[in-house]
Write an enzyme that holds these catalytic residues in place. Structure first.
Site, PDB file in Angstrom:
ATOM      1  N   THR A  56       0.611  -1.148  -0.128  1.00 17.15           N
ATOM      2  CA  THR A  56      -0.003   0.053  -0.096  1.00 17.15           C
ATOM      3  C   THR A  56       0.701   1.214   0.053  1.00 17.15           C
ATOM      4  O   THR A  56       0.475   2.355  -0.528  1.00 17.15           O
ATOM      5  CB  THR A  56      -0.876   0.031   0.999  1.00 17.15           C
ATOM      6  OG1 THR A  56      -1.444  -1.288   1.258  1.00 17.15           O
ATOM      7  CG2 THR A  56      -1.818   1.235   1.161  1.00 17.15           C
ATOM      8  N   TYR A 144       6.896 -11.549   5.155  1.00 17.97           N
ATOM      9  CA  TYR A 144       5.694 -11.021   4.356  1.00 17.97           C
ATOM     10  C   TYR A 144       5.271 -12.041   3.338  1.00 17.97           C
ATOM     11  O   TYR A 144       6.078 -11.956   2.403  1.00 17.97           O
ATOM     12  CB  TYR A 144       6.016  -9.596   4.121  1.00 17.97           C
ATOM     13  CG  TYR A 144       4.915  -8.733   3.399  1.00 17.97           C
ATOM     14  CD1 TYR A 144       3.437  -9.347   2.994  1.00 17.97           C
ATOM     15  CD2 TYR A 144       5.071  -7.554   2.843  1.00 17.97           C
ATOM     16  CE1 TYR A 144       2.700  -8.745   2.418  1.00 17.97           C
ATOM     17  CE2 TYR A 144       4.115  -6.785   2.198  1.00 17.97           C
ATOM     18  CZ  TYR A 144       2.803  -7.087   1.918  1.00 17.97           C
ATOM     19  OH  TYR A 144       2.115  -6.644   1.215  1.00 17.97           O
ATOM     20  N   LYS A 172       3.533 -11.595   8.140  1.00 19.10           N
ATOM     21  CA  LYS A 172       2.364 -11.165   7.796  1.00 19.10           C
ATOM     22  C   LYS A 172       2.029 -11.954   6.299  1.00 19.10           C
ATOM     23  O   LYS A 172       2.517 -12.093   5.590  1.00 19.10           O
ATOM     24  CB  LYS A 172       2.615  -9.719   7.429  1.00 19.10           C
ATOM     25  CG  LYS A 172       1.067  -9.180   6.586  1.00 19.10           C
ATOM     26  CD  LYS A 172       1.540  -7.796   5.825  1.00 19.10           C
ATOM     27  CE  LYS A 172       0.249  -7.472   5.135  1.00 19.10           C
ATOM     28  NZ  LYS A 172       0.413  -6.387   3.981  1.00 19.10           N
ATOM     29  N   VAL A 216      -3.250  -6.288   9.213  1.00 21.23           N
ATOM     30  CA  VAL A 216      -2.271  -5.183   8.359  1.00 21.23           C
ATOM     31  C   VAL A 216      -3.254  -4.794   7.504  1.00 21.23           C
ATOM     32  O   VAL A 216      -3.160  -5.357   6.176  1.00 21.23           O
ATOM     33  CB  VAL A 216      -1.049  -5.611   8.050  1.00 21.23           C
ATOM     34  CG1 VAL A 216      -0.248  -4.383   7.150  1.00 21.23           C
ATOM     35  CG2 VAL A 216      -0.116  -6.116   9.125  1.00 21.23           C
TER      36      VAL A 216
END
Length: 311
Positions: A56, A144, A172, A216
Site C-alpha cells: 500500500t 511477508y 504477515k 495489516v
C-alpha cells in the site's frame, strides 16, 4: 555490511497495524504535512503500530532517496508512540540490508521482508536467502507472504525451518488463503512468540479465530478507529459491535472495486484520504490518480458508511 550479533529486544505485536500509504506532493517528492496528518490520524485511531514501505506504501515504485526520507520523517513524527515497521524488500540483497541498516539508525522497531520479486526463487533458494540476510539485518524481522505480487510463497515447510532464527518475530500473510493461514498459525507451537497477521481486511474475524494476532489492513489508513474497534470486539466476544464494524468494513471495501486496473486499491485508498483532507491522492509513477467520476464514487461510498459527511 556488518553483522552486529546483538541480542534482540522481543517485539510482540498484535492488533491493527496499517500499511501506511506514502503521501506524495509530486514525482519523487514527499508530502511532509500529509504524512504528519496521516500518522496522527492513525495513532489517534488506536492502531498498534505502523508499517512503512509495504504494498500500500508503493515501496517498489519509490526512489531509494525518498524511501529513506519517509523512514526518517515517520520515525520522528511517531516519536515512539507506537512501533514503526519498515519494509526493506528489494530485488538486490545488499539494498535490502542497506535500507534495514538505515531504518535501524533512524530508530525503527522492526524490518519487514517479503520474497525477492522479478526472478522467482525456489524454496531451497528462498530458505538460504532468508538465512543469509537475517543476521545482517540489525532489527527484529517480520516475513511477508505476498504471492499475488511476488509470485513466490513462503511455503509452510520453509517457514518451519526459519522458526530457528530468533530474530524473526512473525509473518504477515496477504495470500487470502485461510487454509494456509491456519497452518501458519500452527507454527506457534514451535514459536509461541511469533506474531501472525492477516492482510485481507475482510478476513480479520476468521484469522483471529484461527489464532492470528491482528491485521495489516489498508483500510485502517482511512478509518483506523473502526478496525481497532473491530479487533477489540473480536477479542471481547462482542458480537453486536463486531457485526456493526464488519458491515462498515465490508461497505468500505467497495471502493476497491472502482477502476479497472490492479492499481485501483492504492488509488482508491489515496482518493479516500484526499477526500478526508488528510493527504494528496497522487500515486507513484506509472499510476494516475482517480478521475472525477471514480473519485465521486469513492465519496459516495464513504458517505454511505458514515466516514465522510455529505457535501
Amino acid at each position: 555490511m556488518t553483522n552486529t550479533n546483538r541480542p534482540f529486544v522481543p517485539l510482540a505485536l498484535s492488533g491493527i497495524v496499517p500499511p501506511l500509504v506514502t503521501p506524495l506532493k509530486a514525482r519523487d517528492q514527499l508530502d511532509h504535512s500529509g504524512l504528519e496528518r496521516l500518522l496522527e490520524h492513525v495513532i489517534r485511531g488506536g492502531v498498534s503500530g505502523v508499517f512503512l514501505l509495504g504494498t500500500t506504501g508503493e515501496a517498489p515504485s519509490l526512489s531509494y532517496r525518498l524511501r529513506r526520507e519517509l523512514i526518517r520523517q515517520a520515525v520522528e513524527i511517531v516519536d515512539r508512540r507506537v512501533p514503526v515497521l519498515v519494509g526493506v524488500t528489494d530485488t538486490a540483497f545488499v539494498e535490502s540490508v542497506s535500507l534495514a541498516e538505515y531504518a535501524a539508525e533512524c530508530g525503527a522497531d522492526a524490518a519487514v521482508l517479503t520474497t525477492p520479486y522479478y526472478f522467482p526463487a525456489g524454496q531451497t533458494e528462498l530458505l538460504a536467502y532468508v538465512q543469509n540476510i537475517t543476521p545482517l539485518i540489525p532489527l527484529p524481522l517480520m516475513l511477508y507472504n505476498m504471492p499475488g505480487l511476488t509470485k513466490v510463497w513462503f511455503e509452510i515447510e520453509t517457514l518451519s525451518v526459519l522458526t530457528e532464527l530468533d530474530s524473526i518475530i512473525g509473518v504477515k500473510d496477504s495470500s487470502g488463503d485461510l487454509d494456509y493461514f491456519r497452518r501458519l498459525c500452527g507454527l506457534k507451537s514451535v514459536r509461541p512468540d511469533w506474531s501472525i497477521f492477516i492482510g485481507p481486511e475482510a478476513k480479520l474475524p476468521e484469522a483471529l479465530a484461527m489464532g492470528g494476532d491482528g491485521g495489516v489492513a489498508g483500510g485502517a489508513n482511512v478509518m483506523p478507529a473502526v478496525f481497532v474497534e473491530c479487533y477489540n470486539a473480536i477479542r471481547a466476544d462482542d458480537e453486536a459491535t463486531l457485526r456493526s464494524c464488519m458491515q462498515t468494513i465490508t461497505g468500505f471495501g467497495e471502493i476497491y472495486d472502482i477502476g479497472k486496473y490492479a492499481s485501483r486499491h492504492i488509488k482508491a485508498t489515496k482518493s479516500a484520504l484526499s477526500l478526508l483532507g488528510i493527504c494528496e491522492d497522487l500515486p507513484a509513477d506509472p499510476f494516475n490518480p482517480f478521475l472525477p467520476p471514480e473519485r465521486q464514487r469513492v465519496a459516495e461510498i464513504l458517505q454511505r458508511i458514515g466516514v465522510l459527511s455529505a457535501a
